[in-house]
Design a protein around this motif. Sequence first.
Motif, PDB file in Angstrom:
ATOM      1  N   SER A   1      -1.825  35.262  32.145  1.00 27.66           N
ATOM      2  CA  SER A   1      -2.813  34.284  31.697  1.00 27.66           C
ATOM      3  C   SER A   1      -4.168  34.874  31.982  1.00 27.66           C
ATOM      4  O   SER A   1      -4.438  35.296  33.112  1.00 27.66           O
ATOM      5  CB  SER A   1      -2.623  32.964  32.435  1.00 27.66           C
ATOM      6  OG  SER A   1      -3.552  32.007  31.972  1.00 27.66           O
ATOM      7  N   TYR A   2      -5.006  34.962  30.997  1.00 31.64           N
ATOM      8  CA  TYR A   2      -6.311  35.585  31.206  1.00 31.64           C
ATOM      9  C   TYR A   2      -7.462  34.684  30.850  1.00 31.64           C
ATOM     10  O   TYR A   2      -8.599  35.115  30.824  1.00 31.64           O
ATOM     11  CB  TYR A   2      -6.408  36.902  30.429  1.00 31.64           C
ATOM     12  CG  TYR A   2      -6.001  36.789  28.973  1.00 31.64           C
ATOM     13  CD1 TYR A   2      -6.826  36.185  28.038  1.00 31.64           C
ATOM     14  CD2 TYR A   2      -4.782  37.290  28.547  1.00 31.64           C
ATOM     15  CE1 TYR A   2      -6.446  36.086  26.715  1.00 31.64           C
ATOM     16  CE2 TYR A   2      -4.399  37.199  27.217  1.00 31.64           C
ATOM     17  CZ  TYR A   2      -5.229  36.604  26.300  1.00 31.64           C
ATOM     18  OH  TYR A   2      -4.854  36.512  24.998  1.00 31.64           O
ATOM     19  N   GLY A   3      -7.209  33.412  30.571  1.00 32.11           N
ATOM     20  CA  GLY A   3      -8.306  32.490  30.375  1.00 32.11           C
ATOM     21  C   GLY A   3      -8.522  32.038  28.963  1.00 32.11           C
ATOM     22  O   GLY A   3      -9.441  31.254  28.696  1.00 32.11           O
ATOM     23  N   LYS A   4      -7.693  32.496  28.022  1.00 28.79           N
ATOM     24  CA  LYS A   4      -7.813  32.005  26.637  1.00 28.79           C
ATOM     25  C   LYS A   4      -7.579  30.507  26.656  1.00 28.79           C
ATOM     26  O   LYS A   4      -6.533  30.039  27.085  1.00 28.79           O
ATOM     27  CB  LYS A   4      -6.767  32.716  25.798  1.00 28.79           C
ATOM     28  CG  LYS A   4      -6.558  32.192  24.401  1.00 28.79           C
ATOM     29  CD  LYS A   4      -5.468  33.041  23.756  1.00 28.79           C
ATOM     30  CE  LYS A   4      -5.003  32.497  22.447  1.00 28.79           C
ATOM     31  NZ  LYS A   4      -3.936  33.345  21.864  1.00 28.79           N
ATOM     32  N   LEU A   5      -8.551  29.740  26.214  1.00 33.59           N
ATOM     33  CA  LEU A   5      -8.497  28.290  26.328  1.00 33.59           C
ATOM     34  C   LEU A   5      -8.198  27.615  25.000  1.00 33.59           C
ATOM     35  O   LEU A   5      -8.746  27.998  23.968  1.00 33.59           O
ATOM     36  CB  LEU A   5      -9.818  27.748  26.873  1.00 33.59           C
ATOM     37  CG  LEU A   5     -10.228  28.206  28.269  1.00 33.59           C
ATOM     38  CD1 LEU A   5     -11.600  27.653  28.630  1.00 33.59           C
ATOM     39  CD2 LEU A   5      -9.215  27.774  29.311  1.00 33.59           C
TER      40      LEU A   5
ATOM     41  N   PRO B   1      -5.589  26.553  29.630  1.00 37.06           N
ATOM     42  CA  PRO B   1      -5.446  27.993  29.433  1.00 37.06           C
ATOM     43  C   PRO B   1      -4.065  28.338  28.897  1.00 37.06           C
ATOM     44  O   PRO B   1      -3.067  27.748  29.291  1.00 37.06           O
ATOM     45  CB  PRO B   1      -5.621  28.573  30.846  1.00 37.06           C
ATOM     46  CG  PRO B   1      -6.079  27.455  31.698  1.00 37.06           C
ATOM     47  CD  PRO B   1      -5.637  26.195  31.047  1.00 37.06           C
TER      48      PRO B   1
ATOM     49  N   PHE C   1      -8.890  24.040  23.436  1.00 36.34           N
ATOM     50  CA  PHE C   1      -9.726  22.872  23.674  1.00 36.34           C
ATOM     51  C   PHE C   1      -9.236  21.676  22.869  1.00 36.34           C
ATOM     52  O   PHE C   1      -8.689  21.818  21.770  1.00 36.34           O
ATOM     53  CB  PHE C   1     -11.173  23.144  23.244  1.00 36.34           C
ATOM     54  CG  PHE C   1     -11.962  23.985  24.205  1.00 36.34           C
ATOM     55  CD1 PHE C   1     -11.951  25.369  24.120  1.00 36.34           C
ATOM     56  CD2 PHE C   1     -12.730  23.389  25.194  1.00 36.34           C
ATOM     57  CE1 PHE C   1     -12.683  26.155  25.003  1.00 36.34           C
ATOM     58  CE2 PHE C   1     -13.468  24.164  26.079  1.00 36.34           C
ATOM     59  CZ  PHE C   1     -13.440  25.542  25.986  1.00 36.34           C
ATOM     60  N   GLY C   2      -9.495  20.494  23.417  1.00 39.63           N
ATOM     61  CA  GLY C   2      -9.384  19.275  22.630  1.00 39.63           C
ATOM     62  C   GLY C   2     -10.618  19.149  21.744  1.00 39.63           C
ATOM     63  O   GLY C   2     -11.554  19.948  21.832  1.00 39.63           O
TER      64      GLY C   2
ATOM     65  N   LEU D   1      -8.774  21.988  32.409  1.00 42.11           N
ATOM     66  CA  LEU D   1     -10.189  22.090  32.727  1.00 42.11           C
ATOM     67  C   LEU D   1     -10.991  21.050  31.950  1.00 42.11           C
ATOM     68  O   LEU D   1     -10.641  20.694  30.833  1.00 42.11           O
ATOM     69  CB  LEU D   1     -10.724  23.481  32.373  1.00 42.11           C
ATOM     70  CG  LEU D   1     -10.091  24.656  33.113  1.00 42.11           C
ATOM     71  CD1 LEU D   1      -8.976  25.261  32.293  1.00 42.11           C
ATOM     72  CD2 LEU D   1     -11.122  25.707  33.434  1.00 42.11           C
TER      73      LEU D   1
ATOM     74  N   ARG E   1      -0.572  25.825  33.453  1.00 39.28           N
ATOM     75  CA  ARG E   1      -1.139  26.312  34.710  1.00 39.28           C
ATOM     76  C   ARG E   1      -2.205  25.369  35.249  1.00 39.28           C
ATOM     77  O   ARG E   1      -2.272  25.111  36.436  1.00 39.28           O
ATOM     78  CB  ARG E   1      -1.747  27.691  34.521  1.00 39.28           C
ATOM     79  CG  ARG E   1      -0.713  28.781  34.406  1.00 39.28           C
ATOM     80  CD  ARG E   1      -1.339  30.130  34.367  1.00 39.28           C
ATOM     81  NE  ARG E   1      -0.320  31.162  34.413  1.00 39.28           N
ATOM     82  CZ  ARG E   1      -0.308  32.158  35.280  1.00 39.28           C
ATOM     83  NH1 ARG E   1      -1.261  32.265  36.164  1.00 39.28           N
ATOM     84  NH2 ARG E   1       0.646  33.062  35.259  1.00 39.28           N
TER      85      ARG E   1
END
Lengths: 116, 115
Positions: B99-103, B92, B105-106, B34, B31
């Motif tokens: 999709s609710y924002g669960k990220l 996300p 990360f690198g 960030l 999607r």
Amino acid sequence: GAGVSQSPRYKVAKRGQDVALRCDPISGHVSLFWYQQALGQGPEFLTYFQNEAQLDKSGLPSDRFFAERPEGSVSTLKIQRTQQEDSAVYLCASSLSGSTRVYEQYFGPGTRLTVT
Amino acid sequence: EDKVVQSPLSLVVHEGDTVTLNCSYEVTNFRSLLWYKQEKKAPTFLFMLTSSGIEKKSGRLSSILDKKELFSILNITATQTGDSAVYLCAAPWSAGGTSYGKLTFGQGTILTVHP
């Protein structure tokens, strides 16, 4: 305005102790996330709340980890019988709901947990 | 499983230099991507990229997404000591239209800018 706050900022626990970490999200933010960040790594997802409902707890590493948000605002992450591998920074983030706003997560300063 | 990989892991430059940080991703149901800046403890939001080839810019920072090659870059021009931080990229999670924002990360790039 006030951002996300977390307390305590630092916590030292002896192995086997229980700890409780608190998160105060930004007022009006529906979504609340907990992440665990080990030294030198990016944050890893633990759990997600939409208001008071815990909709995803797939990242909680064991049944010693428990999170709640009973009134849809303040959240507490509890770790029972802490182990050394639990040592990390625990970050809380909140965001507005909505298709794109939900990705703009505002993070708190974190709680650094050290288990000795 | 979604995967986000950043490079380099660390970078040391002098004030005035230009830096490019890289982020590649393998994400089901992509999607957006960030970028966050993390000083001390709390990551702060920089950019959200959803469309390929459109540059997002904020002062000396800019970022672009390539959805075909599955990567993004973050550029910082005329670096200053205040740019020293960990830069995180994240994607996300999304499934079945939800999709609710669960990220994811690198691992981050540690940037150190010397005077």
